[in-house]
Design a protein around this motif. Structure first.
Motif, PDB file in Angstrom:
ATOM      1  N   GLN A  12       0.816  -1.208   0.000  1.00 30.31           N
ATOM      2  CA  GLN A  12       0.000   0.000   0.000  1.00 30.31           C
ATOM      3  C   GLN A  12       0.851   1.260   0.000  1.00 30.31           C
ATOM      4  O   GLN A  12       0.484   2.272  -0.615  1.00 30.31           O
ATOM      5  CB  GLN A  12      -0.952  -0.025   1.199  1.00 30.31           C
ATOM      6  CG  GLN A  12      -2.035  -1.082   1.062  1.00 30.31           C
ATOM      7  CD  GLN A  12      -2.835  -1.273   2.316  1.00 30.31           C
ATOM      8  OE1 GLN A  12      -2.807  -0.442   3.220  1.00 30.31           O
ATOM      9  NE2 GLN A  12      -3.563  -2.377   2.407  1.00 30.31           N
ATOM     10  N   PHE A  13       2.010   1.205   0.660  1.00 28.27           N
ATOM     11  CA  PHE A  13       2.882   2.377   0.655  1.00 28.27           C
ATOM     12  C   PHE A  13       3.467   2.609  -0.732  1.00 28.27           C
ATOM     13  O   PHE A  13       3.558   3.756  -1.196  1.00 28.27           O
ATOM     14  CB  PHE A  13       4.005   2.201   1.676  1.00 28.27           C
ATOM     15  CG  PHE A  13       4.811   3.456   1.907  1.00 28.27           C
ATOM     16  CD1 PHE A  13       4.255   4.526   2.578  1.00 28.27           C
ATOM     17  CD2 PHE A  13       6.106   3.563   1.447  1.00 28.27           C
ATOM     18  CE1 PHE A  13       4.973   5.688   2.796  1.00 28.27           C
ATOM     19  CE2 PHE A  13       6.840   4.716   1.653  1.00 28.27           C
ATOM     20  CZ  PHE A  13       6.274   5.785   2.331  1.00 28.27           C
ATOM     21  N   LEU A  14       3.835   1.531  -1.425  1.00 27.91           N
ATOM     22  CA  LEU A  14       4.328   1.685  -2.795  1.00 27.91           C
ATOM     23  C   LEU A  14       3.242   2.223  -3.719  1.00 27.91           C
ATOM     24  O   LEU A  14       3.512   3.046  -4.598  1.00 27.91           O
ATOM     25  CB  LEU A  14       4.836   0.334  -3.317  1.00 27.91           C
ATOM     26  CG  LEU A  14       6.149  -0.172  -2.699  1.00 27.91           C
ATOM     27  CD1 LEU A  14       6.469  -1.570  -3.223  1.00 27.91           C
ATOM     28  CD2 LEU A  14       7.296   0.782  -3.010  1.00 27.91           C
ATOM     29  N   GLU A  15       2.005   1.761  -3.509  1.00 27.05           N
ATOM     30  CA  GLU A  15       0.886   2.284  -4.294  1.00 27.05           C
ATOM     31  C   GLU A  15       0.722   3.783  -4.054  1.00 27.05           C
ATOM     32  O   GLU A  15       0.461   4.550  -4.983  1.00 27.05           O
ATOM     33  CB  GLU A  15      -0.405   1.555  -3.924  1.00 27.05           C
ATOM     34  CG  GLU A  15      -0.524   0.161  -4.512  1.00 27.05           C
ATOM     35  CD  GLU A  15      -0.673   0.198  -6.026  1.00 27.05           C
ATOM     36  OE1 GLU A  15      -1.577   0.902  -6.516  1.00 27.05           O
ATOM     37  OE2 GLU A  15       0.125  -0.459  -6.714  1.00 27.05           O
ATOM     38  N   PRO A  20       1.585  10.256  -5.770  1.00 21.94           N
ATOM     39  CA  PRO A  20       1.914  10.950  -4.517  1.00 21.94           C
ATOM     40  C   PRO A  20       1.124  12.228  -4.266  1.00 21.94           C
ATOM     41  O   PRO A  20       1.463  12.972  -3.353  1.00 21.94           O
ATOM     42  CB  PRO A  20       3.398  11.259  -4.711  1.00 21.94           C
ATOM     43  CG  PRO A  20       3.537  11.460  -6.187  1.00 21.94           C
ATOM     44  CD  PRO A  20       2.576  10.493  -6.821  1.00 21.94           C
ATOM     45  N   ILE A  21       0.086  12.506  -5.051  1.00 24.56           N
ATOM     46  CA  ILE A  21      -0.603  13.782  -4.906  1.00 24.56           C
ATOM     47  C   ILE A  21      -1.201  13.950  -3.513  1.00 24.56           C
ATOM     48  O   ILE A  21      -1.236  15.064  -2.970  1.00 24.56           O
ATOM     49  CB  ILE A  21      -1.698  13.921  -5.996  1.00 24.56           C
ATOM     50  CG1 ILE A  21      -2.313  15.325  -5.952  1.00 24.56           C
ATOM     51  CG2 ILE A  21      -2.756  12.849  -5.824  1.00 24.56           C
ATOM     52  CD1 ILE A  21      -1.339  16.421  -6.238  1.00 24.56           C
ATOM     53  N   ALA A  22      -1.682  12.843  -2.903  1.00 26.10           N
ATOM     54  CA  ALA A  22      -2.253  12.949  -1.556  1.00 26.10           C
ATOM     55  C   ALA A  22      -1.180  13.357  -0.550  1.00 26.10           C
ATOM     56  O   ALA A  22      -1.427  14.177   0.339  1.00 26.10           O
ATOM     57  CB  ALA A  22      -2.893  11.620  -1.151  1.00 26.10           C
ATOM     58  N   ARG A  99      -3.182  -0.521   6.085  1.00 25.96           N
ATOM     59  CA  ARG A  99      -3.689   0.820   5.764  1.00 25.96           C
ATOM     60  C   ARG A  99      -3.320   1.813   6.858  1.00 25.96           C
ATOM     61  O   ARG A  99      -2.896   2.940   6.581  1.00 25.96           O
ATOM     62  CB  ARG A  99      -5.214   0.782   5.617  1.00 25.96           C
ATOM     63  CG  ARG A  99      -5.719   0.143   4.359  1.00 25.96           C
ATOM     64  CD  ARG A  99      -7.200   0.413   4.184  1.00 25.96           C
ATOM     65  NE  ARG A  99      -7.773  -0.356   3.122  1.00 25.96           N
ATOM     66  CZ  ARG A  99      -7.652  -0.070   1.833  1.00 25.96           C
ATOM     67  NH1 ARG A  99      -6.943   0.982   1.478  1.00 25.96           N
ATOM     68  NH2 ARG A  99      -8.206  -0.831   0.919  1.00 25.96           N
ATOM     69  N   ILE A 100      -3.499   1.408   8.111  1.00 25.89           N
ATOM     70  CA  ILE A 100      -3.222   2.311   9.223  1.00 25.89           C
ATOM     71  C   ILE A 100      -1.736   2.653   9.288  1.00 25.89           C
ATOM     72  O   ILE A 100      -1.351   3.818   9.460  1.00 25.89           O
ATOM     73  CB  ILE A 100      -3.708   1.691  10.539  1.00 25.89           C
ATOM     74  CG1 ILE A 100      -5.240   1.661  10.568  1.00 25.89           C
ATOM     75  CG2 ILE A 100      -3.169   2.460  11.742  1.00 25.89           C
ATOM     76  CD1 ILE A 100      -5.819   0.906  11.736  1.00 25.89           C
ATOM     77  N   LEU A 101      -0.869   1.657   9.125  1.00 25.94           N
ATOM     78  CA  LEU A 101       0.575   1.922   9.157  1.00 25.94           C
ATOM     79  C   LEU A 101       1.007   2.796   7.980  1.00 25.94           C
ATOM     80  O   LEU A 101       1.854   3.680   8.137  1.00 25.94           O
ATOM     81  CB  LEU A 101       1.336   0.595   9.150  1.00 25.94           C
ATOM     82  CG  LEU A 101       1.219  -0.249  10.426  1.00 25.94           C
ATOM     83  CD1 LEU A 101       1.901  -1.595  10.242  1.00 25.94           C
ATOM     84  CD2 LEU A 101       1.809   0.488  11.621  1.00 25.94           C
ATOM     85  N   THR A 102       0.429   2.540   6.808  1.00 22.20           N
ATOM     86  CA  THR A 102       0.748   3.372   5.650  1.00 22.20           C
ATOM     87  C   THR A 102       0.297   4.802   5.868  1.00 22.20           C
ATOM     88  O   THR A 102       1.010   5.761   5.527  1.00 22.20           O
ATOM     89  CB  THR A 102       0.077   2.797   4.388  1.00 22.20           C
ATOM     90  OG1 THR A 102       0.539   1.466   4.180  1.00 22.20           O
ATOM     91  CG2 THR A 102       0.401   3.638   3.169  1.00 22.20           C
TER      92      THR A 102
END
Length: 246
Positions: A12-15, A20-22, A99-102
């Motif tokens: 999820q972090f790579l996604e 990277p706009i968010a 998700r939470i860690l990302t």
């Protein structure tokens, strides 16, 4: 289970890095607010600058937690990969934890520009221990907003998630006194402030970075918001699963 959580977090972090706009948005707005409001008006006073920096850090973290998480969850629900993941025997825990860690990693990245502006352009002063405590308080303070993001992401479509999260984000931040001190705001806003989650979160941060005593009412309301948001996120997840897989 821990290996699965790390795999989901990495994926999820790579996604997130691929789009990277968010991350850019969650870092830009608090940094811009620092330059526009904190540096010229309170930057010369160490205590005020330190407290304002904490507020801008929470402002950026809220963006990553509430807006970023809700949009990413809603978007993933539209992808074919999401139904497949739900059929796997591991259950929802690794995905939720990932998700939470990302999101937490995104929050930590979003506060870097604020810290740099505070360090070089204001008189804010803080010890390494206080800074570490402040980052810990930031992560704790972001919990209700991550749960709200999960609720919105599972409850509405991707296009609606953008609008709903943004409509919720700015009033919550303003009512908590993150953008303008409560002392200069109308009386009804000051009356509502202790009961919004952003107020409890920022008072936790002020306690960590400046040793200020938080309001018991704000902390109690903050805990209630976590319970309500967790219940809402659980309901939205089960509702989405029931509609799509029953």
């Amino acid at each position: 289970m821990s290996d699965l959580i790390l795999i989901h977090t990495r994926y999820q972090f790579l996604e997130q890095l691929r789009v990277p706009i968010a991350l850019v948005a969650s870092a830009f707005f608090p940094a811009a607010a620092m330059l526009a409001f904190v540096v010229p008006f309170t930057g010369a006073d160490p205590m005020s600058a330190t407290s304002a920096t904490a507020g801008m850090m929470l402002f950026g973290a809220m963006s990553a937690a509430l807006i970023g998480l809700s949009i990413s969850v809603a978007h993933d629900r539209e992808q074919p990969w999401d139904p497949y993941l739900r059929t796997l025997p591991a259950g929802p825990l690794p995905r939720f934890a990932g998700r939470i860690l990302t999101t937490m990693a995104g929050m930590l990245l979003s506060v870097v520009p604020v810290l740099l502006i505070s360090a070089f352009l204001t008189a804010a002063a803080i010890s390494p221990l206080r800074l570490a405590l402040g980052i810990g308080a930031l992560l704790v303070g972001s919990v209700p907003f991550m749960l709200m993001g999960l609720f919105i992401g599972y409850a509405v479509s991707p296009k609606a998630a953008i609008a709903v999260s943004q409509v919720a984000y700015f009033p919550i931040a303003a009512l908590g006194g993150l953008l303008v001190p409560l002392e200069v705001m109308p009386g009804f806003v000051q009356s509502l402030a202790p009961f919004v989650p952003s107020r409890g979160a920022i008072e936790l941060m002020w306690a960590a970075v400046a040793g200020r005593t938080p309001s018991p009412v704000s902390l109690a309301a903050f805990a209630v918001w976590i319970i309500l948001a967790a219940a809402a996120a659980t309901w939205a997840y089960r509702r989405d699963e029931g509609r799509r897989f029953s």
